[in-house]
Structure formats: structure tokens, C-alpha cells
Design an enzyme around this catalytic site. Sequence first.
Site, PDB file in Angstrom:
ATOM      1  N   PRO A 153       0.808  -1.144  -0.374  1.00 59.18           N
ATOM      2  CA  PRO A 153       0.653   0.019   0.192  1.00 59.18           C
ATOM      3  C   PRO A 153       0.971   1.287  -0.212  1.00 59.18           C
ATOM      4  O   PRO A 153       1.569   0.754   0.552  1.00 59.18           O
ATOM      5  CB  PRO A 153      -0.790  -0.197   1.348  1.00 59.18           C
ATOM      6  N   GLU A 154       0.295   2.450  -0.888  1.00 62.03           N
ATOM      7  CA  GLU A 154       1.090   3.727  -0.577  1.00 62.03           C
ATOM      8  C   GLU A 154       1.280   3.942   0.484  1.00 62.03           C
ATOM      9  O   GLU A 154      -0.190   4.129   1.391  1.00 62.03           O
ATOM     10  CB  GLU A 154       0.911   4.480  -2.297  1.00 62.03           C
ATOM     11  N   LYS A 211       4.869   3.636   5.367  1.00 61.71           N
ATOM     12  CA  LYS A 211       3.747   2.904   5.173  1.00 61.71           C
ATOM     13  C   LYS A 211       3.077   1.876   6.703  1.00 61.71           C
ATOM     14  O   LYS A 211       2.707   0.746   6.254  1.00 61.71           O
ATOM     15  CB  LYS A 211       4.613   2.081   4.628  1.00 61.71           C
ATOM     16  N   ASN A 253       6.379   1.784  -4.547  1.00 58.71           N
ATOM     17  CA  ASN A 253       7.107   1.385  -6.022  1.00 58.71           C
ATOM     18  C   ASN A 253       5.996   2.324  -7.116  1.00 58.71           C
ATOM     19  O   ASN A 253       6.769   2.440  -8.323  1.00 58.71           O
ATOM     20  CB  ASN A 253       6.264  -0.013  -6.757  1.00 58.71           C
ATOM     21  N   ARG A 302      12.503  -4.402  -6.211  1.00 55.15           N
ATOM     22  CA  ARG A 302      11.441  -4.093  -7.116  1.00 55.15           C
ATOM     23  C   ARG A 302      11.413  -3.510  -8.532  1.00 55.15           C
ATOM     24  O   ARG A 302      12.281  -3.393  -9.342  1.00 55.15           O
ATOM     25  CB  ARG A 302      11.121  -2.383  -6.424  1.00 55.15           C
TER      26      ARG A 302
END
Length: 247
Positions: free
Chosen positions: A2-3, A53, A160, A235
Site C-alpha cells: 500500500p502506498e 507505510k 513503487n 522492485r
Amino acid sequence: MPEGDSLHRAAARLRPLVGERVEASSPNPRGLATNVARAVDGRVLESVEAVGKHLLLCFEGGVTVRSHLRMSGRWRVRERGGPAWRGRPWLILATPRWEATQWNGPVLKLDDGRASRLGPDLLADATTVEAVVARVRRADPARLLGDVLLDQRLVAGIGNMWLAEVLWQGRLSPFLPVGRVTDDELGGVLRWGRDSMRAAVAGARPPRAVYRRAGRPCPRCGTPILSRGLGELNRTAYWCASCQRGP
Ligand SMILES: [Zn+2]
């Protein structure tokens, strides 16, 4: 993963419970094994905060619960007295009026202080872009820009998806050594990221330019978008090699 903005939305959903004494339970055995319900049952929830986060739930008596949702975790809040839950939440926090449930972990634990080792949260009111730029400058100048901006010890909250979008916006390749990026350029991508993530907290996510669009045309110049593994955690980075400066 999750951002930062989705965690801020989860924090906002939980706010009605702040100031209330909660009844806590863990119908899911994996949730029960965290011991979180036992530690917070009967305590007043004093604050809920998204820090990078992590979601930090602070209860009276200095008990803090850290929740890191990754891809699968969810917090839901509804008025108490609805139909029985389908499935078994990891944690239920109930007040006379509200019922908050945490689903699928995957990280739900009593805080071990790790959250305090995070860098400043890009979305926090107290964080200035200038301070984040100064902190990012502590990184080895040879490190890749994309890797540095994902390093939660330097700045917390960029995942990401936002990484790909802010670097496209700032016309910088994620594979550019951070030493070759000016303070103005860094400040520009951080400011755009902060403003866009704040707008997303309010419900308005901008259309994606490059994230998960490998092979499709760059919205700015039409060149096919590339993707490749990036940094220590491998990533996937997405970028346009024509209009983003660097390798
Ligand atoms: Zn392009």
C-alpha cells in the site's frame, strides 16, 4: 504494497474510534497469536496515525500497535450491530457505536520501536520538502535515485507506484545516481509526489503515466515504456528512456 495515501485513508476511517475505550478480540487464530487483542482490550484508543507505510494505533498506557498492510491487509470500519462478519478478522476493535476490523494481517504487532526509525513521512504537515532533500543527501551519491526514494529510513511513504509516477513527472530516470540529481530536481519530484498523494488521500488519484504500463507508449513522447528490477529489494521500476534523464 500500500502506498502512503492508502494508509492515510485507513487512518481517517479509524478516527471515529479515537477517544473511546475498545473491546478487542481476534477471531482469526493467526491474529490471536499476535497477542494484540489481549494487550489493548479495555484500553482507550488515543490516536491513529499513518507514518510512512505503517499505521500506528496508540492506546492508553503507552501501548502501541503497528499495522503494515502490504498488499493484502485491510482495515474496515462500520457501525456496530450489522450482520455477522463473513470470514475471521485478525482483530476486532469495538466501541459502543463502531466496529473496526483488521483483515489478513500481514504485520500486526505491538510496536517494537521500528516505526521510530523511519524517515520523515512525506505526507505529514510537519515535514518540509527542504528537510527531506537534506536527508536524502545523506545517502551515498552513487546510489540509484529510485532506490534512495524507496528507502523508508530516508523518506517514508513512497511506494513503487508513486516512485514511477513522480520520476516520470520530474523527467528523471530511476537509474540515475542520486549524486547527479540537483536539489531543485529532487525538491520538484518530492513536492509533486506530496501534493498528488495528498490529493489521493482526498480521493483523487491522477491517471498513471508509466506504472505497470511497460511496452505502452509514454503519454509525453510516445516511446514505449520500459520496466526493470531496481535496487536491493528488486522492485520493478517503470520509466521512459527517451524523456527521463539518465541511464
Ligand atoms: Zn517519454
